[in-house]
Scaffold this motif. Sequence first.
Motif, short mmCIF file in Angstrom:
data_model
loop_
_atom_site.label_atom_id
_atom_site.label_comp_id
_atom_site.label_asym_id
_atom_site.label_seq_id
_atom_site.Cartn_x
_atom_site.Cartn_y
_atom_site.Cartn_z
N UNK A 136 0.82 -1.21 0.00
CA UNK A 136 0.00 0.00 0.00
C UNK A 136 0.85 1.26 0.00
N UNK A 137 2.13 1.15 0.33
CA UNK A 137 3.02 2.30 0.26
C UNK A 137 3.10 2.84 -1.17
N UNK A 138 3.01 1.94 -2.14
CA UNK A 138 3.06 2.35 -3.55
C UNK A 138 1.81 3.13 -3.96
N UNK A 139 0.72 2.97 -3.23
CA UNK A 139 -0.52 3.69 -3.53
C UNK A 139 -0.63 4.99 -2.77
N UNK A 140 -0.09 5.02 -1.56
CA UNK A 140 -0.28 6.18 -0.68
C UNK A 140 0.82 7.22 -0.84
N UNK A 141 2.08 6.80 -0.77
CA UNK A 141 3.20 7.75 -0.74
C UNK A 141 3.30 8.61 -2.01
N UNK A 203 -10.84 6.72 -4.97
CA UNK A 203 -11.78 5.61 -4.99
C UNK A 203 -11.91 5.02 -6.39
N UNK A 204 -11.87 5.86 -7.40
CA UNK A 204 -12.10 5.39 -8.77
C UNK A 204 -10.81 5.03 -9.51
N UNK A 205 -9.66 5.24 -8.88
CA UNK A 205 -8.40 4.95 -9.56
C UNK A 205 -8.30 3.47 -9.88
N UNK A 206 -8.03 3.17 -11.12
CA UNK A 206 -7.98 1.77 -11.56
C UNK A 206 -6.58 1.33 -11.99
N UNK A 207 -5.96 2.09 -12.87
CA UNK A 207 -4.73 1.63 -13.51
C UNK A 207 -3.59 1.45 -12.52
N UNK A 208 -3.37 2.44 -11.62
CA UNK A 208 -2.24 2.35 -10.71
C UNK A 208 -2.38 1.18 -9.72
N UNK A 209 -3.53 0.99 -9.07
CA UNK A 209 -3.68 -0.20 -8.22
C UNK A 209 -3.56 -1.50 -9.01
N UNK A 210 -4.03 -1.50 -10.25
CA UNK A 210 -3.91 -2.69 -11.09
C UNK A 210 -2.45 -3.05 -11.35
N UNK A 211 -1.59 -2.04 -11.52
CA UNK A 211 -0.18 -2.28 -11.77
C UNK A 211 0.58 -2.64 -10.50
N UNK A 212 0.19 -2.05 -9.37
CA UNK A 212 0.96 -2.19 -8.14
C UNK A 212 0.57 -3.40 -7.28
N UNK A 213 -0.70 -3.75 -7.25
CA UNK A 213 -1.18 -4.77 -6.33
C UNK A 213 -1.51 -6.06 -7.07
N UNK A 214 -0.86 -7.14 -6.67
CA UNK A 214 -1.13 -8.46 -7.26
C UNK A 214 -1.86 -9.39 -6.28
N UNK A 215 -1.67 -9.14 -4.99
CA UNK A 215 -2.32 -9.96 -3.97
C UNK A 215 -3.82 -9.65 -3.95
N UNK A 216 -4.65 -10.66 -4.16
CA UNK A 216 -6.10 -10.46 -4.20
C UNK A 216 -6.63 -9.93 -2.88
N UNK A 217 -6.01 -10.31 -1.77
CA UNK A 217 -6.47 -9.84 -0.46
C UNK A 217 -6.17 -8.36 -0.23
N UNK A 218 -5.26 -7.78 -1.03
CA UNK A 218 -4.93 -6.36 -0.91
C UNK A 218 -5.55 -5.52 -2.02
N UNK A 219 -6.20 -6.17 -2.96
CA UNK A 219 -6.68 -5.46 -4.15
C UNK A 219 -7.85 -4.54 -3.81
#
Length: 271
Positions: A136-141, A203-219
């Motif tokens: 989540x550091x890749x999404x927040x920082x 809330x609506x951001x799609x591309x960056x979480x899609x690239x950064x998060x692979x773990x389904x439990x963190x998606x």
Amino acid sequence: MNKVKLTLFNGILLILAIITVIPFVWMLVSSFATNAEIVKVNGGFFPKMSTLENYVSIQEKFNFMRMFFNSLFISVVTTAIVIYTSALIGFIFAKFKFRGRGLLFGIVLSTMMLPWAVTIIPKYEMMLDFGWLDSYKALIIPAMVSGFGVFLFRQSISGISDEMLEAARIDGASDFYIFHRIILPMSRNTIASLAIFQFLWSWEDYLWPFLMINDENKQLISVGLRAFNGQYGTDYGGLFAATSLSIIPIIVVYIIFQKQFIAGVAKGSGK
């Protein structure tokens, strides 16, 4: 004549409002319909509401609730951090005079002119080098500072009287105290405006979480909605049900901040 113009203007606004709302109403109605009813060619404009199965089955399709709260956590944390950093930096640009202030503020504004897609590859390489992939550091920082937020607060805080701040300093108040006890309370409208925009973007951001998060439990939920799109078909009923639930936080945030948001827009239009 003025009444006729006002009536005509209100009528046009009403028509535009209806055009805007109809797709959401259609989605909500469709969330209670079967796929066969939704894709029926000769059916009515609105599908027939006949089932609650779409809402019951969304948790079975994917871990909806976990992704929902993952998105809620990221959006709330990111929004809170962006509001604080934007207010702090905006306060510095608005009320402190130092060499290079105009140049630095110009650099901040220039970040708003760069297409977001241009920065994806450099940011992705940086996250890989930092070892923040699947974190989540890749999404927040990377989202901690917003050029738009800094600009918004700088313009708002510039309108606060310098004499008031000087009086506070004469009474022994530090800049830290002034920022938290004077600037922030007087910036409620700006905080509300940025909160709505930033929460919506996160809330609506799609591309960056899609690239950064692979773990389904963190998606996040924006990426998780892809689960309804199969290779040979789409579960439209489930997709509409999950989407209807996913817009609830956005509506709640707007309801909470709407008065301050409208007041801020009115104040800005008055200026």
